[in-house]
Motif scaffolding. Sequence first.
Motif, mmCIF file in Angstrom:
data_model
loop_
_atom_site.group_PDB
_atom_site.id
_atom_site.type_symbol
_atom_site.label_atom_id
_atom_site.label_comp_id
_atom_site.label_asym_id
_atom_site.label_seq_id
_atom_site.Cartn_x
_atom_site.Cartn_y
_atom_site.Cartn_z
ATOM 1 N N SER A 202 0.826 -1.214 0.000
ATOM 2 C CA SER A 202 0.000 0.000 0.000
ATOM 3 C C SER A 202 0.854 1.254 0.000
ATOM 4 C CB SER A 202 -0.937 -0.010 1.215
ATOM 5 O OG SER A 202 -1.827 -1.098 1.153
ATOM 6 N N ALA A 203 1.968 1.211 0.739
ATOM 7 C CA ALA A 203 2.865 2.370 0.783
ATOM 8 C C ALA A 203 3.534 2.594 -0.567
ATOM 9 C CB ALA A 203 3.919 2.169 1.868
ATOM 10 N N TYR A 204 3.964 1.523 -1.212
ATOM 11 C CA TYR A 204 4.527 1.637 -2.558
ATOM 12 C C TYR A 204 3.493 2.218 -3.521
ATOM 13 C CZ TYR A 204 9.080 -0.754 -2.250
ATOM 14 O OH TYR A 204 10.393 -1.085 -1.993
ATOM 15 N N ALA A 205 2.245 1.735 -3.420
ATOM 16 C CA ALA A 205 1.191 2.200 -4.327
ATOM 17 C C ALA A 205 0.919 3.692 -4.134
ATOM 18 C CB ALA A 205 -0.083 1.397 -4.092
ATOM 19 N N ALA A 206 0.809 4.122 -2.885
ATOM 20 C CA ALA A 206 0.539 5.529 -2.614
ATOM 21 C C ALA A 206 1.660 6.416 -3.138
ATOM 22 C CB ALA A 206 0.341 5.743 -1.111
ATOM 23 N N ALA A 207 2.903 5.979 -2.925
ATOM 24 C CA ALA A 207 4.049 6.769 -3.392
ATOM 25 C C ALA A 207 4.120 6.773 -4.917
ATOM 26 C CB ALA A 207 5.342 6.210 -2.804
ATOM 27 N N ALA A 208 3.800 5.637 -5.543
ATOM 28 C CA ALA A 208 3.813 5.572 -7.004
ATOM 29 C C ALA A 208 2.761 6.499 -7.598
ATOM 30 C CB ALA A 208 3.570 4.136 -7.461
ATOM 31 N N GLU A 209 1.561 6.494 -7.020
ATOM 32 C CA GLU A 209 0.496 7.375 -7.518
ATOM 33 C C GLU A 209 0.840 8.838 -7.286
ATOM 34 O OE1 GLU A 209 -3.684 5.101 -7.441
ATOM 35 O OE2 GLU A 209 -2.788 5.297 -5.449
ATOM 36 N N GLU A 210 1.444 9.137 -6.158
ATOM 37 C CA GLU A 210 1.853 10.519 -5.888
ATOM 38 C C GLU A 210 2.896 10.983 -6.900
ATOM 39 O OE1 GLU A 210 3.734 13.203 -2.226
ATOM 40 O OE2 GLU A 210 3.123 11.129 -1.885
ATOM 41 N N ALA A 211 3.712 10.039 -7.370
ATOM 42 C CA ALA A 211 4.748 10.375 -8.358
ATOM 43 C C ALA A 211 4.199 10.394 -9.786
ATOM 44 C CB ALA A 211 5.907 9.383 -8.253
ATOM 45 N N GLY A 212 2.916 10.044 -9.942
ATOM 46 C CA GLY A 212 2.303 10.155 -11.261
ATOM 47 C C GLY A 212 1.881 8.860 -11.911
ATOM 48 N N ALA A 213 2.132 7.722 -11.286
ATOM 49 C CA ALA A 213 1.724 6.443 -11.875
ATOM 50 C C ALA A 213 0.208 6.287 -11.786
ATOM 51 C CB ALA A 213 2.409 5.285 -11.161
ATOM 52 N N ALA A 214 -0.381 5.649 -12.785
ATOM 53 C CA ALA A 214 -1.810 5.346 -12.777
ATOM 54 C C ALA A 214 -1.990 3.886 -12.398
ATOM 55 C CB ALA A 214 -2.418 5.605 -14.146
ATOM 56 N N ILE A 215 -2.772 3.611 -11.352
ATOM 57 C CA ILE A 215 -3.020 2.242 -10.916
ATOM 58 C C ILE A 215 -4.488 1.911 -11.153
ATOM 59 C CG2 ILE A 215 -2.941 0.612 -8.999
ATOM 60 C CD1 ILE A 215 -0.702 2.251 -7.778
ATOM 61 N N LEU A 216 -4.736 0.945 -12.017
ATOM 62 C CA LEU A 216 -6.090 0.520 -12.347
ATOM 63 C C LEU A 216 -6.395 -0.747 -11.554
ATOM 64 C CD1 LEU A 216 -4.965 2.216 -14.841
ATOM 65 C CD2 LEU A 216 -6.690 1.020 -16.198
ATOM 66 N N ARG A 217 -7.165 -0.598 -10.476
ATOM 67 C CA ARG A 217 -7.478 -1.730 -9.611
ATOM 68 C C ARG A 217 -8.679 -2.510 -10.159
ATOM 69 N NH1 ARG A 217 -5.425 2.455 -6.808
ATOM 70 N NH2 ARG A 217 -4.044 2.066 -5.022
ATOM 71 N N GLY A 218 -8.780 -3.778 -9.766
ATOM 72 C CA GLY A 218 -9.871 -4.615 -10.231
ATOM 73 C C GLY A 218 -9.854 -4.822 -11.734
ATOM 74 N N THR A 219 -8.663 -4.972 -12.288
ATOM 75 C CA THR A 219 -8.484 -5.024 -13.748
ATOM 76 C C THR A 219 -7.837 -6.343 -14.147
ATOM 77 O OG1 THR A 219 -8.193 -2.625 -13.806
ATOM 78 C CG2 THR A 219 -7.451 -3.853 -15.725
ATOM 79 N N SER A 220 -8.467 -7.062 -15.084
ATOM 80 C CA SER A 220 -7.929 -8.333 -15.562
ATOM 81 C C SER A 220 -7.454 -8.192 -17.002
ATOM 82 C CB SER A 220 -8.998 -9.429 -15.494
ATOM 83 O OG SER A 220 -9.361 -9.682 -14.154
ATOM 84 N N VAL A 221 -6.209 -8.560 -17.248
ATOM 85 C CA VAL A 221 -5.670 -8.532 -18.614
ATOM 86 C C VAL A 221 -6.268 -9.688 -19.404
ATOM 87 C CG1 VAL A 221 -3.579 -8.798 -20.003
ATOM 88 C CG2 VAL A 221 -3.532 -7.405 -17.923
ATOM 89 N N TRP A 231 2.933 -2.028 -28.075
ATOM 90 C CA TRP A 231 2.156 -3.053 -27.378
ATOM 91 C C TRP A 231 0.750 -2.548 -27.088
ATOM 92 C CZ3 TRP A 231 3.561 -7.933 -27.110
ATOM 93 C CH2 TRP A 231 4.916 -8.259 -27.179
ATOM 94 N N HIS A 232 -0.225 -3.435 -27.224
ATOM 95 C CA HIS A 232 -1.610 -3.137 -26.873
ATOM 96 C C HIS A 232 -2.032 -4.140 -25.794
ATOM 97 C CE1 HIS A 232 -2.336 -0.489 -30.447
ATOM 98 N NE2 HIS A 232 -1.312 -1.202 -30.899
ATOM 99 N N VAL A 233 -2.319 -3.629 -24.628
ATOM 100 C CA VAL A 233 -2.725 -4.475 -23.505
ATOM 101 C C VAL A 233 -4.218 -4.266 -23.285
ATOM 102 C CG1 VAL A 233 -2.370 -5.044 -21.063
ATOM 103 C CG2 VAL A 233 -0.438 -4.251 -22.458
ATOM 104 N N GLU A 234 -4.989 -5.286 -23.552
ATOM 105 C CA GLU A 234 -6.439 -5.195 -23.413
ATOM 106 C C GLU A 234 -6.854 -5.766 -22.058
ATOM 107 O OE1 GLU A 234 -8.265 -6.997 -26.810
ATOM 108 O OE2 GLU A 234 -7.011 -5.869 -28.232
#
Length: 458
Positions: A202-221, A231-234
């Motif tokens: 959770s700490a890594y995720a919060a810091a990554a999002e604060e730095a500009g990363a987009a995290i799409l939760r509940g997502t299945s490739v 690359w196209h990731v659907e």
Amino acid sequence: MGAAYRLACRQEFEVSLLERNPQVGGNAGSFEISGIPVDFGSHRLHPSCHASVLADIRSLLGDDLLERPRHGRILLRGRWLGFPLKPLDLALKLPLGFILGVGADALKRLSGKRRSAGMESFESVIRRGLGNTIAEEFYLPYAQKIWGLDPGRLSATQARRRVAAGSLTALVKKAVGGLLPSARPKGRFFYYPRSGFGQISSAYAAAAEEAGAAILRGTSVTRIRQNRGVWHVEYEQDQTVGAIEADHVWSTIPLSSLARCMEPAPPAEVLESAAAISFRAMILIYLTLSRPRFTEFDAHYFPGPEVIVSRISEPKNYRGTPEPRERTVLCAELPCSPEDRYWQMSDEELGRETTLALEAAGLPVGNSVCGVLTRRLRYAYPIYESGYEEHFVRLENWLGRQENLISFGRQGLFAHDNTHHALFMAYAAGECLDARGQFDQRKWHEYLETFKSHVVED
């Protein structure tokens, strides 16, 4: 998650992370039961963590990263021994027959009487390194329970990647290490977050999002394809479909699943190899007890077949907190296959099976169970069945031909590892990507060889 954080902090790339679950961290995440943070099994951050990884975790968690003493025990021949092993405990509690057997095995090694080489397997490596007594009383039955195969059918690689003390000499050194005044043995303590192991993710995720990363939760490739170098990731999210275009794709989904979701499909022999490697599943059974504490121990290990679970842990003891005082939670780990009868059982049925198992081990819970919850992990442990190497190498070679696509992590590299190993892989991948977006394949292959030397710490 570690890779997303490291790359986002560089401010050189647009970073998107697709997380299948509602919460981040995968098997290294946490959730709450009755106000108590619990993990997906027994997790610790080991002191052997790479310095750069540990430095970041310390920075992200601050005072919430606790240093805790290891205080587990293992059931051997009906007797409890402290785990990690302690010399005094071994001397006072081990049955005389066991001690004499280990002594005889040691004399055989000194006399040079060993079995002929032949075809190596998990069983042969363990017997040769640790002797028949320790092999038959602990490692072989535990291997059968964890991986669901006769130890003679498991690859020798399984022993080398999974058993840290591979010889009697190493085992003795590990046991007596706690007596040495010069240094504190790393195996005697661990790091653990105040709010559960998932606090790291959770700490890594919060810091990554604060730095500009987009995290799409509940997502299945659902599909990964490449068109003219892009690359196209659907994916599917909340019953809707979407896609991301990317210059680089870094995957931690199971290697066999990755091969099956590629378009165009890999060659037939690659798909055959993907089908030939397998993972051991696990059911986590959480018992909520209406008592402040079950035992003083953080974890109990059950190598023998008489107890169906392989380990139970008490999360409150990992954090060293009495709160909440009126209840505690136990997490029992049941290795199995999705084809086993256990996989189809209800929570209530699994709860009854677990209480019976604990009674068989001399750890009755009585009528204090006030809740049962389960979680099923489809890809818990890679199974190194003899001959798997040929299939893995074929998958690895195919993957190496996919430009700007890498697979890493426990499932992504079909590897036995700890969380700190997985994070080291993430940091290593980041080092291979320069500011222009060029990925250094030669350097990455060197790291891949390093990853193969990782040995799991229990």
